[in-house]
Design a protein around this motif. Structure first.
Motif, PDB file in Angstrom:
ATOM      1  N   MET A 259       0.830  -1.178   0.000  1.00 23.74           N
ATOM      2  CA  MET A 259       0.000   0.000   0.000  1.00 23.74           C
ATOM      3  C   MET A 259       0.877   1.244   0.000  1.00 23.74           C
ATOM      4  SD  MET A 259      -3.128  -0.447   2.439  1.00 23.74           S
ATOM      5  CE  MET A 259      -4.603  -1.073   1.804  1.00 23.74           C
ATOM      6  N   THR A 260       1.359   1.589  -1.146  1.00 19.53           N
ATOM      7  CA  THR A 260       2.199   2.773  -1.248  1.00 19.53           C
ATOM      8  C   THR A 260       1.395   4.054  -1.429  1.00 19.53           C
ATOM      9  OG1 THR A 260       2.415   2.464  -3.626  1.00 19.53           O
ATOM     10  CG2 THR A 260       4.106   1.452  -2.219  1.00 19.53           C
ATOM     11  N   ASP A 261       0.143   3.936  -1.787  1.00 17.94           N
ATOM     12  CA  ASP A 261      -0.705   5.119  -2.003  1.00 17.94           C
ATOM     13  C   ASP A 261      -1.588   5.389  -0.797  1.00 17.94           C
ATOM     14  OD1 ASP A 261       0.263   5.628  -4.528  1.00 17.94           O
ATOM     15  OD2 ASP A 261      -1.231   4.337  -5.495  1.00 17.94           O
ATOM     16  N   GLU A 262      -1.045   5.267   0.382  1.00 24.47           N
ATOM     17  CA  GLU A 262      -1.845   5.503   1.581  1.00 24.47           C
ATOM     18  C   GLU A 262      -2.154   6.987   1.724  1.00 24.47           C
ATOM     19  OE1 GLU A 262      -0.571   3.818   5.223  1.00 24.47           O
ATOM     20  OE2 GLU A 262       0.122   1.982   4.244  1.00 24.47           O
ATOM     21  N   LYS A 263      -3.413   7.254   1.923  1.00 28.13           N
ATOM     22  CA  LYS A 263      -3.846   8.640   2.129  1.00 28.13           C
ATOM     23  C   LYS A 263      -3.891   8.901   3.629  1.00 28.13           C
ATOM     24  CE  LYS A 263      -6.628   8.657  -2.035  1.00 28.13           C
ATOM     25  NZ  LYS A 263      -7.984   8.724  -2.580  1.00 28.13           N
ATOM     26  N   PRO A 264      -3.641  10.136   4.030  1.00 23.80           N
ATOM     27  CA  PRO A 264      -3.709  10.428   5.465  1.00 23.80           C
ATOM     28  C   PRO A 264      -5.143  10.270   5.971  1.00 23.80           C
ATOM     29  CG  PRO A 264      -3.423  12.448   4.207  1.00 23.80           C
ATOM     30  CD  PRO A 264      -3.298  11.308   3.253  1.00 23.80           C
ATOM     31  N   LEU A 265      -5.263   9.850   7.206  1.00 19.21           N
ATOM     32  CA  LEU A 265      -6.583   9.684   7.794  1.00 19.21           C
ATOM     33  C   LEU A 265      -7.252  11.038   7.957  1.00 19.21           C
ATOM     34  CD1 LEU A 265      -5.807   7.044  10.557  1.00 19.21           C
ATOM     35  CD2 LEU A 265      -6.889   6.673   8.345  1.00 19.21           C
TER      36      LEU A 265
END
Length: 99
Positions: free
Chosen positions: A1-7
């Motif tokens: 998961m390299t495209d994790e968006k901030p919570l």
């Protein structure tokens, strides 16, 4: 998961839901102009001054009487006038927002 968006915070999530709900209902939002903001600030200042004046007059009348019945009448009159000023202010601000 390299495209994790901030919570996102719950506030951000709620605002997104409200924006989607408005979009589904066909409600569009437009930014207010500087002239509208200035006019709204002027209306708020005017009514703030009127309410402050009303408060001072009310206090002077209350301090001048000791009769509980008359104090109650004065208090009712004060609240009625204050509510009138508040509703008049809100009406004018809404009218300015709509353009």
């Amino acid at each position: 998961m390299t495209d994790e968006k901030p919570l996102k915070s719950s506030l951000e999530l709620a605002m997104e839901r409200l924006a989607r709900k408005d979009a589904d209902a066909g409600i569009t939002s437009t930014a207010m102009t500087d002239a509208q903001k200035a006019a709204i600030a002027e209306v708020r200042n005017f009514y703030e001054a009127k309410i402050a004046e009303l408060e001072v007059l009310h206090q002077s009348k209350i301090n001048g009487t000791f009769d509980p019945a008359e104090r109650e009448v004065l208090a009712q009159h004060y609240h009625r006038e204050r509510d009138h000023f508040n509703s008049e202010r809100d009406f004018k601000i809404e009218k300015l927002r709509r353009g």
